[in-house]
Write a protein that holds these residues in place. Structure first.
Motif, PDB file in Angstrom:
ATOM      1  N   HIS A 215       0.843  -1.196   0.000  1.00  0.00           N
ATOM      2  CA  HIS A 215       0.000   0.000   0.000  1.00  0.00           C
ATOM      3  C   HIS A 215       0.881   1.250   0.000  1.00  0.00           C
ATOM      4  CE1 HIS A 215       0.663  -0.407   4.433  1.00  0.00           C
ATOM      5  NE2 HIS A 215       0.724   0.914   4.358  1.00  0.00           N
ATOM      6  N   ILE A 216       0.295   2.352  -0.396  1.00  0.00           N
ATOM      7  CA  ILE A 216       1.019   3.614  -0.513  1.00  0.00           C
ATOM      8  C   ILE A 216       1.065   4.320   0.834  1.00  0.00           C
ATOM      9  CG2 ILE A 216       1.018   5.885  -1.630  1.00  0.00           C
ATOM     10  CD1 ILE A 216       1.781   3.460  -3.380  1.00  0.00           C
ATOM     11  N   GLU A 217       2.233   4.825   1.190  1.00  0.00           N
ATOM     12  CA  GLU A 217       2.398   5.597   2.421  1.00  0.00           C
ATOM     13  C   GLU A 217       2.441   7.102   2.151  1.00  0.00           C
ATOM     14  OE1 GLU A 217       2.621   4.972   5.625  1.00  0.00           O
ATOM     15  OE2 GLU A 217       2.474   2.788   5.606  1.00  0.00           O
ATOM     16  N   CYS A 218       2.848   7.509   0.936  1.00  0.00           N
ATOM     17  CA  CYS A 218       2.961   8.935   0.622  1.00  0.00           C
ATOM     18  C   CYS A 218       2.876   9.129  -0.887  1.00  0.00           C
ATOM     19  CB  CYS A 218       4.271   9.513   1.159  1.00  0.00           C
ATOM     20  SG  CYS A 218       5.744   8.594   0.626  1.00  0.00           S
ATOM     21  N   ALA A 219       2.504  10.338  -1.297  1.00  0.00           N
ATOM     22  CA  ALA A 219       2.396  10.660  -2.725  1.00  0.00           C
ATOM     23  C   ALA A 219       2.562  12.169  -2.902  1.00  0.00           C
ATOM     24  CB  ALA A 219       1.050  10.217  -3.285  1.00  0.00           C
ATOM     25  N   GLY A 231       5.312   6.633  -2.795  1.00  0.00           N
ATOM     26  CA  GLY A 231       6.232   5.855  -1.983  1.00  0.00           C
ATOM     27  C   GLY A 231       5.448   4.792  -1.235  1.00  0.00           C
ATOM     28  N   SER A 232       5.895   3.560  -1.297  1.00  0.00           N
ATOM     29  CA  SER A 232       5.085   2.461  -0.771  1.00  0.00           C
ATOM     30  C   SER A 232       5.733   1.763   0.416  1.00  0.00           C
ATOM     31  CB  SER A 232       4.799   1.456  -1.887  1.00  0.00           C
ATOM     32  OG  SER A 232       6.015   0.920  -2.380  1.00  0.00           O
ATOM     33  N   VAL A 233       4.944   0.902   1.041  1.00  0.00           N
ATOM     34  CA  VAL A 233       5.397   0.181   2.229  1.00  0.00           C
ATOM     35  C   VAL A 233       6.492  -0.821   1.895  1.00  0.00           C
ATOM     36  CG1 VAL A 233       3.703  -1.683   2.069  1.00  0.00           C
ATOM     37  CG2 VAL A 233       4.507  -0.948   4.323  1.00  0.00           C
ATOM     38  N   PRO A 265       9.831   0.679   4.462  1.00  0.00           N
ATOM     39  CA  PRO A 265       8.728   1.546   4.014  1.00  0.00           C
ATOM     40  C   PRO A 265       9.111   3.017   3.881  1.00  0.00           C
ATOM     41  CG  PRO A 265       7.918  -0.029   5.622  1.00  0.00           C
ATOM     42  CD  PRO A 265       9.404  -0.209   5.572  1.00  0.00           C
ATOM     43  N   ILE A 266       8.647   3.621   2.798  1.00  0.00           N
ATOM     44  CA  ILE A 266       8.879   5.047   2.549  1.00  0.00           C
ATOM     45  C   ILE A 266       7.710   5.827   3.145  1.00  0.00           C
ATOM     46  CG2 ILE A 266       9.160   6.828   0.776  1.00  0.00           C
ATOM     47  CD1 ILE A 266      10.234   4.572  -1.059  1.00  0.00           C
ATOM     48  N   LEU A 267       8.017   6.782   4.025  1.00  0.00           N
ATOM     49  CA  LEU A 267       6.978   7.527   4.737  1.00  0.00           C
ATOM     50  C   LEU A 267       6.727   8.915   4.175  1.00  0.00           C
ATOM     51  CD1 LEU A 267       7.919   6.659   8.449  1.00  0.00           C
ATOM     52  CD2 LEU A 267       6.501   5.363   6.831  1.00  0.00           C
ATOM     53  N   SER A 268       7.688   9.478   3.431  1.00  0.00           N
ATOM     54  CA  SER A 268       7.535  10.854   2.938  1.00  0.00           C
ATOM     55  C   SER A 268       8.294  11.029   1.636  1.00  0.00           C
ATOM     56  CB  SER A 268       8.046  11.861   3.985  1.00  0.00           C
ATOM     57  OG  SER A 268       9.371  11.540   4.385  1.00  0.00           O
ATOM     58  N   ASP A 282      12.490   7.387   4.899  1.00  0.00           N
ATOM     59  CA  ASP A 282      11.913   6.083   5.207  1.00  0.00           C
ATOM     60  C   ASP A 282      11.773   5.819   6.699  1.00  0.00           C
ATOM     61  OD1 ASP A 282      14.343   5.058   6.244  1.00  0.00           O
ATOM     62  OD2 ASP A 282      14.964   4.257   4.316  1.00  0.00           O
ATOM     63  N   GLN A 283      11.276   4.646   7.018  1.00  0.00           N
ATOM     64  CA  GLN A 283      10.927   4.265   8.380  1.00  0.00           C
ATOM     65  C   GLN A 283      12.154   4.123   9.286  1.00  0.00           C
ATOM     66  OE1 GLN A 283       7.511   1.447   9.081  1.00  0.00           O
ATOM     67  NE2 GLN A 283       9.170   0.109   9.755  1.00  0.00           N
ATOM     68  N   SER A 284      13.323   3.875   8.706  1.00  0.00           N
ATOM     69  CA  SER A 284      14.536   3.693   9.502  1.00  0.00           C
ATOM     70  C   SER A 284      15.277   4.996   9.779  1.00  0.00           C
ATOM     71  CB  SER A 284      15.477   2.718   8.793  1.00  0.00           C
ATOM     72  OG  SER A 284      15.977   3.282   7.595  1.00  0.00           O
TER      73      SER A 284
END
Length: 495
Positions: A215-219, A231-233, A265-268, A282-284
């Motif tokens: 699923h998408i986390e950001c666009a 950017g997706s999970v 996962p990409i968050l932004s 990303d999440q890290s």
């Protein structure tokens, strides 16, 4: 389909060539015969600085060579007359008021406004509050600078020679531009076309389907509106053509399935102002910067944050990246060095959103600690902490995002996890509120403001998108936009 080029743009490129090569007589002849102005200044930053610092002789000299809407000229001349009146330079003020074409037109169109200036000049003592009611001289200058800078073309040097060179390259590299796209010769890029009238959406136009485990986390849309990046999970960055909403396969790296990629996962994600660079977090806690056209990663900032990067944003010149994180810290990173240049501490919970504000002089941030913070860019100090209204006194609803209001540089829209969004000032005053009037209204999870500021959109947990008319605060349209619980959305810059 054929590519369309505006004739006036061709003339401007030729005019620029004449100007750069000191062909003054040719320049004047072309400009006079074609009735087309280059509408540029030597330096946009110097032009804005001249206005902000009241160097009116330089400003008037530059404006005289530009084609500027009558209303904006009247605002400029009015400001100069008011400042000359304040300085007791009444002869200059009267000359500008009575002997210029701009103010003669104002007298015909808005006589009360004209007579008010006459009255102020006739007073023995004039208070600054009478000259700038409800605002200050500096704020009026800043507003005029913003309005006039929008009328000025920013043209890279030697465009004519560059275009000729690019034309040769394009013949070798087919597919460098989308079919049917308009070309801005002055900037050498394909551009989207802005809708003449701003309207809110009334139905779902199209949908991009992803796999069950993805699923998408950001666009984010590109500044010209021609592409959408997601950017997706699963760590993929993918670019979609907004004409078809299919993967943009004329980008060679996507055609060969060599996607831009993170390990988690990409968050932004965000574009630079010119659309040539992309930054992703990303999440890290890693931030990467990419070239849009090649997909090349030009900078990896491995320890940008100690937790997930929730928000990223380029500086105006594209040389720095602003970021916020679950670690409660906001940072500015140098693109060339990859080092942390500045750090803003003060939030006690997640930073959900951070943007440059007030012409890049301040940072505006939103946090899960229930506050909006305004930071001084130079000192990194928090100059104002604002707590939006809560449903109950003990509540601390997370502030999810903040959005500049296009019609007033001092105002911004606040979205917190509640059924109400707010238009607020830098001092924390609520100007307007936007509320879903129904029992058990769901909280908003995301918001944005339309390009011209006519609408404010709120995405609620009930999977519905609410379009509020900014002027009346009423809901103009409501539509279901998601089958599952939504987490965010973005607005096309031109439509």
């Amino acid at each position: 389909m054929t590519l369309q080029i505006e004739a006036s743009d061709v003339i401007k490129v030729i005019l620029q060539f004449c100007k750069e090569n000191n062909l003054t007589r040719s320049f004047a002849a072309i400009e006079d015969e074609c009735q087309t102005s280059l509408n540029t200044v030597d330096s946009i930053d110097s032009f804005v600085s001249d206005i902000n610092n009241g160097r009116w002789d330089s400003v008037l000299s530059q404006v005289s060579k530009l084609q500027v809407p009558q209303k904006k000229l009247q605002d400029l001349y009015e400001q100069i007359i008011l400042e000359m009146t304040e300085l007791k330079e009444l002869d200059v003020a009267r000359t500008l008021l009575r002997q210029t074409q701009v103010m003669s037109v104002l007298r015909k169109e808005d006589e009360p406004r004209y007579l008010k200036l006459e009255n102020l000049m006739g007073r023995i003592y004039v208070d600054a509050r009478d000259l700038y009611p409800g605002t200050t001289k500096d704020k009026k200058r800043a507003k005029i600078a913003t309005e006039l800078s929008q009328e000025v073309s920013i043209i890279p040097p030697s465009r004519l020679m560059t275009i000729v060179g690019q034309a040769l390259k394009w013949q070798r590299l087919q597919g460098a531009l989308p079919d049917g796209a308009e070309i801005d010769l002055l900037r050498g890029v394909a551009v989207g076309k802005m809708d003449e009238e701003e309207k809110c959406p009334t139905s779902l136009s199209t949908a991009i389907k992803f796999g069950k485990d993805c699923h998408i986390e950001c666009a984010k849309f590109s500044p010209d509106g021609l592409v959408l990046i997601t950017g997706s999970v699963d760590g993929f960055l993918e670019i979609w053509d907004t004409a078809t909403y299919k993967l943009k396969k004329d980008l060679s790296y996507q055609a060969s399935e060599k996607f831009m990629l993170h390990s988690c996962p990409i968050l932004s994600v965000n574009f630079s102002r010119d659309g040539e660079l992309i930054c992703s977090g990303d999440q890290s806690g890693v931030i990467k910067v990419w070239r849009y056209r090649s997909g090349q990663c030009i900078r990896t900032i491995s320890n940008a944050h100690t937790n997930g990067v929730t928000t990223v944003c380029f500086s105006k010149d594209g040389g720095q990246v602003l970021s916020g994180s679950f670690d409660t810290v906001i940072r500015i990173h140098g693109l060339k060095s990859g080092r942390v240049l500045k750090e803003f501490r003060g939030h006690t919970s997640y930073v959900n959103h951070a943007i440059y504000f007030n012409n890049g002089q301040q940072i505006l941030s939103a946090s899960s600690d229930g506050t909006v913070s305004l930071w001084d860019l130079k000192t990194t100090e928090c100059v104002k902490k604002i707590r939006p209204p809560q449903r109950h006194a003990a509540d601390e609803a997370a502030v999810l995002s903040v959005h500049p209001y296009p019609k007033n540089i001092d105002h911004f829209v606040v979205c917190n996890r509640s059924p109400t969004m707010y238009l607020m000032t830098q001092e924390g005053q609520v100007i307007k509120s936007f509320h879903v009037e129904k029992d058990e209204a769901e909280d908003f999870v995301a918001a944005c403001v339309s390009t011209r500021g006519e609408y404010i959109y709120g995405l609620a947990a009930d999977r519905k998108l609410y379009a509020f008319q900014m002027e009346t605060c009423r809901i103009e349209e409501c539509m279901e936009v998601s089958e599952r619980e939504p987490i965010g959305f973005c607005h096309h810059p031109l439509q």
